[in-house]
Scaffold this active site. Structure first.
Site, PDB file in Angstrom:
ATOM      1  N   HIS A  61       9.372  45.999  39.286  1.00  0.00           N
ATOM      2  CA  HIS A  61       8.122  46.222  38.246  1.00  0.00           C
ATOM      3  C   HIS A  61       6.799  46.787  38.759  1.00  0.00           C
ATOM      4  O   HIS A  61       5.946  47.550  38.130  1.00  0.00           O
ATOM      5  CB  HIS A  61       8.223  44.985  37.168  1.00  0.00           C
ATOM      6  CG  HIS A  61       7.278  45.235  36.203  1.00  0.00           C
ATOM      7  ND1 HIS A  61       7.749  45.317  34.727  1.00  0.00           N
ATOM      8  CD2 HIS A  61       5.721  45.347  36.049  1.00  0.00           C
ATOM      9  CE1 HIS A  61       6.715  45.703  33.966  1.00  0.00           C
ATOM     10  NE2 HIS A  61       5.514  45.435  34.653  1.00  0.00           N
ATOM     11  N   HIS A 130       9.920  47.551  27.858  1.00  0.00           N
ATOM     12  CA  HIS A 130       9.834  46.104  27.829  1.00  0.00           C
ATOM     13  C   HIS A 130      11.125  45.658  27.397  1.00  0.00           C
ATOM     14  O   HIS A 130      11.461  45.123  26.597  1.00  0.00           O
ATOM     15  CB  HIS A 130       8.569  45.446  26.943  1.00  0.00           C
ATOM     16  CG  HIS A 130       8.018  44.511  27.426  1.00  0.00           C
ATOM     17  ND1 HIS A 130       7.690  43.156  26.634  1.00  0.00           N
ATOM     18  CD2 HIS A 130       7.317  44.283  28.618  1.00  0.00           C
ATOM     19  CE1 HIS A 130       6.912  42.407  27.340  1.00  0.00           C
ATOM     20  NE2 HIS A 130       7.026  42.840  28.688  1.00  0.00           N
TER      21      HIS A 130
END
Lengths: 794, 149
Positions: A61, A130
């Site tokens: 990430h 997300h």
């Protein structure tokens, strides 16, 4: 049992892997070995806080290891090597184009381009994913996704004012009969939760959600994709930020709690049955609104030198990034907590929402505190940025982290990933003729989940708040037609009611094409986005784009091969359309097993988000037919192939060929069409995309409440193209235009020599009558067509 | 104290129909159902205080009515499903109501949590539980209980 951290430097590879699994770090063997080597060099054992900090800083990430690492791509007998795939494709195009109006690219929380004429404003734009949190808790995952991307805009430069949210979702088919594993939610449940989450956060914080899309494919059954974006305005003299040694580290907004531990490392792993629940939270839009209001006031008074958001990795990531050159001294006992039952290392990596970190000169703290109190926004002073390049985090007397920033940010090892071209059998013969009538097919197609109306989602969002949504997501006579792009007049940020400069935002997305040809998919996706901007009259020569790649496990060489081809396509398309990438994001490991152990990898999913200026928002146009008697034109050449099309999903087409895109011809045609739109010759434009030409004509007709008399004999088409392919094929670079009758001669001069042909006229009678060289193809009542299209999805 | 807020029956048709449709989607067919909102107010207030908070703050007296004794839906052979966010999960509605309660009562409650109750007449608790877990709760963030009315 001995604490494994007390002899970390002498653990075996197997023991390291077990420790990694137990702690949820998602570090690989090479990374664990590198950490072990570094601590051996230091002559001591690491603390839990140090390992947690390294795990999140080195996570997929935060570091984007897959995309920015070396790749060896095998195609047939040829091998191509990349040292850094991202830099050699996406970034390369931006650098080569070197547009002066790009003010900040790939260096901050969002990309920034120039906005308006006087050089006073920049437009910041960012899209995020997300996905993993939404698979576990759809409502909270979507909410915190929206909150996170808004904070990216608040944390770009010295802070931009958000003026638009975007949302794009991918779910499994809502009526899917596939058996799901015990821990997963049905697509209907996920969709409902995600839509409600985006709605509640966006509506409560007061930012319009006005541009987006929905896509269904059973590849997303266990791994939904939730792309959320945000655009904001920033004064150009507030783009530069720099932490000054001696500045205070100030956290403002929400408190820190045990919620949201391991969100960053969670994104580096496939979702398993026992996925940790702490990785998702519920957002608090009102707290973020307070933070927004404080930031805008403090920014304009110059009360801080730098700002960034607490996203994945929490304090560790935000303070680590801001202090990457200066180092940081942090006292965790000064953090405001939700709950006292929290370990110091948890305070450091917690991803509790709605927090921003500021670098504040000591002399300005009092003024900042006054604003914070006035806005009822909580804050705490956590420490300083000392200037020695060392990260030292303590809790009372306990040392939590003591690491050189150089190792934290530069120590992550990268290894070459194998990539291979996927073998796909291409059927390029004549398509099979369906047993249904063209009219019947059109009705079925209009009701297809990937074509039908999105009103049941869109109307839940407040797309009017701030009063600047000029071209809305739903358009036409009845306010329910499917728009191509949103046009925003950001007067709420500029406060200038005499300046009619605005911007358009839209998206391109076609994962079905990516299953067959990832390179062409990338070209088509950029083309679709540019064409959508053109449809509202945006200045497409100033298009700026964002890339958001989502893929399955990059350990699979074919997944990596798809990524390489799509990245190359992105480069080539950006160059051809002169549209630089200004920011982007990627999400991997979107792959899970069903109840029977069958793997469900998502198809390679590339979302292109695009923005371009609209010089005068009063001249922007919508997609619905406007007036009976106006001529209708088809721009572009229709080509063969049902590859990646809705028709191919509905029927046995016997053809999965994808027509290659002639980008040079497209750019030439779009440039002329933009001139025609800007001079007022065109009063409606709509792109030909999912469902093909027949769907485009139907949507323009029923959104305007007019019929049309169409004869396709003058439609540009490849030799031998059948009526079926002409009506339902999805070859790129085509759009339908309604031309103002009195301006037709002027229009024809502007498009002279281009493949733009008159195919009929708008009709008062509410039926869509389509013929080809006199031969009737279908005649359908527009309200009957609309009834098929206007399904309630949730 | 748990305060229960009901939409008056003559205004509740839409929300009940939507809920019944969702239950059907999850495989449980019922003809009627009732829904309510719950506020758990943790505070050392008098009954009169709670009554005032319920009727003046939390209820729209034209379309809703309130009760300090939850669980009376007036449906025969019904189960009551009570759904809350877990205490560890941020409750945005509860936090906002907590501030509002302080304004009305003059004292800040220790906590306010928001929840929902569903009253479903059906024969099988097991089937109901299955439907509830499919459409109403996510055990990652929610806690729930089912009891006979």
């Amino acid at each position: 049992m001995q604490n494994p951290l007390s002899n970390f430097t002498s653990l075996s590879e197997k023991q390291l892997a077990e420790l990694d699994r137990a702690c949820g770090w998602s570090l690989n063997a090479l990374e664990l070995a590198e950490v072990q080597r570094e601590f051996r060099k230091m002559g001591r054992q690491p603390s839990r806080g140090e390992l947690e900090t390294l795990a999140q800083t080195w996570s997929e990430h935060c570091k984007h290891k897959t995309f920015s690492g070396p790749v060896s791509f095998k195609s047939g007998s040829k091998i191509k090597k990349y040292k850094n795939l991202f830099k050699e494709t996406i970034v390369k195009a931006t650098k080569t184009l070197n547009r002066k109006w790009c003010l900040s690219v790939f260096t901050d929380n969002a990309g920034i381009v120039e906005f308006g004429k006087n050089g006073k404003w920049g437009l910041a734009f960012k899209a995020e994913t997300h996905n993993h949190p939404c698979a576990v808790e759809p409502y909270g995952g979507a909410e915190t996704g929206v909150g996170g991307v808004i904070r990216d805009i608040l944390g770009v430069g010295l802070g931009a004012k958000p003026v638009l949210n975007t949302d794009n979702f991918c779910f499994g088919y809502l009526d899917s009969k596939k058996k799901l594993p015990k821990n997963s939610h049905s697509p209907e449940r996920i969709m409902r939760g995600v839509v409600e989450g985006v709605r509640d956060y966006g509506n409560r914080i007061g930012i319009p959600t006005a541009s987006g899309g929905l896509y269904f494919d059973d590849g997303y059954l266990l791994n939904p994709l939730v792309y959320v974006g945000c655009a904001g305005l920033i004064p150009t003299d507030k783009i530069d930020k720099k932490v000054v040694p001696g500045d205070l580290v100030v956290s403002i907004g929400g408190r820190t709690g045990r919620d949201g531990i391991h969100g960053a490392t969670f994104s580096s792993a496939n979702i398993e049955e026992d996925t940790s629940a702490s990785a998702v939270q519920i957002g608090h839009a009102v707290n973020e609104k307070k933070t927004l209001d404080v930031l805008m006031r403090a920014r304009d008074l110059g009360l801080y030198n730098a700002v960034t958001d607490c996203g994945a990795g929490g304090f560790s990531s935000a303070i680590g990034e801001l202090g990457s050159e200066t180092g940081a001294r942090i006292r965790l006992e000064d953090a405001l907590l939700k709950d006292t039952r929290i370990e110091p290392w948890e305070i450091w990596v917690s991803e509790s929402q709605e927090r921003m970190i500021l670098s504040v000169p000591k002399a300005k703290l009092k003024k900042l505190e006054a604003i914070l109190r006035a806005e009822s926004c909580e804050y705490c002073v956590l420490g300083t940025f000392p200037g020695d390049g060392q990260l030292l985090v303590t809790h009372g007397e306990e040392k939590i982290v003591d690491l050189p920033m150089a190792f934290l940010h530069g120590g992550v090892p990268n290894f070459e990933k194998k990539a291979a071209r996927r073998k796909v059998k291409i059927l390029d013969g004549a398509p099979l003729q369906p047993a249904k009538t063209y009219g019947g097919l059109l009705k079925e197609m209009l009701a297809h989940p990937n074509v039908c109306s999105r009103h049941s989602v869109i109307t839940q969002y407040d797309h009017e708040v701030q009063g600047g949504t000029v071209i809305k997501p739903l358009q036409g006579k009845y306010g329910d037609g499917p728009g191509d792009a949103a046009v925003i007049w950001p007067q709420a940020a500029t406060l200038d009611l005499n300046d009619f400069a605005g911007f358009a935002v839209t998206h391109g997305f076609n994962p079905a094409a990516g299953k067959i040809d990832p390179y062409q998919m990338a070209l088509h996706t950029v083309d679709e986005a540019v064409r959508n901007l053109l449809c509202v009259g945006a200045e497409i020569s100033r298009t700026a784009i964002l890339d958001n790649f989502c893929a399955a496990s990059p350990r699979d060489p074919e997944v990596m091969g798809d990524l390489v081809l799509a990245a190359e396509g992105c480069h080539d398309a950006a160059m051809a359309y002169g549209a630089p990438f200004i920011s982007g994001k990627d999400s991997f490991y979107n792959q899970s097993k069903d109840a029977d152990g069958k793997e469900y990898p998502i198809p390679l999913s590339l979302l292109i988000s695009a923005t371009a200026p609209v010089e005068d928002i009063r001249k922007a146009i919508t997609m619905n037919f406007k007036e009976a008697g106006n001529p209708v034109y088809l721009a572009g050449v229709s080509r063969r192939g049902f590859g990646g099309s809705v028709y191919g999903d509905m029927m046995v087409a016997g053809n999965n060929y994808i027509a290659p895109l002639d980008m040079k011809a497209a750019v030439k045609m779009y440039t002329a069409l933009l001139k025609a739109i800007k001079t007022g010759c065109v009063c409606a434009a709509h792109d030909v995309s999912q469902g093909g030409l027949a769907v485009t004509l139907a949507e323009m007709a029923f959104s305007g409440g007019f019929g049309a008399e169409i004869d396709l004999s003058a439609a540009g088409r490849e030799k031998g193209l059948s009526a079926l392919e002409l009506l339902f094929g999805e070859s790129p670079s085509r759009l339908v235009l309604e031309v103002v009758k009195d301006r037709e001669a002027e229009f024809l001069k502007l498009v002279k020599g281009l493949p733009v042909g008159e195919i009929g006229y708008v009709n008062e009678e509410p039926s869509l009558d389509v013929n080809d060289s006199g031969a009737p193809l279908f005649r359908e009542d527009i309200f009957a067509l609309k009834k098929c299209w206007k399904r309630e999805l949730i | 104290m748990i305060i229960e807020i009901w939409t008056k029956e003559k205004y509740a048709g839409n929300e009940e129909a939507a809920f019944i449709a969702r239950l059907a989607h999850a495989g449980l067919k019922v003809k009627t159902a009732r829904l309510s909102r719950l506020y758990r107010v943790d505070a050392d207030f008098t009954k009169a205080d709670f009554s005032r908070i319920a009727s003046d703050l939390l209820t729209d007296n034209i379309t809703e009515h309130c009760s300090l004794t939850p669980g009376k839906a007036g449906l025969k052979s019904a189960y009551r499903v009570e759904v809350w966010l877990k205490d560890s999960v941020t409750d945005v509605v509860g936090e906002s109501v907590k501030e509002a309660v302080a304004d009305v009562a003059g004292k800040l409650p220790a906590a306010v949590r928001f929840g929902r109750a569903y009253y479903v007449p059906c024969a099988s608790e097991l089937k109901l539980k299955l439907a509830v877990s499919k459409i109403l709760v996510n055990e990652v963030v929610n806690k729930f209980k089912i009891e006979k009315c």
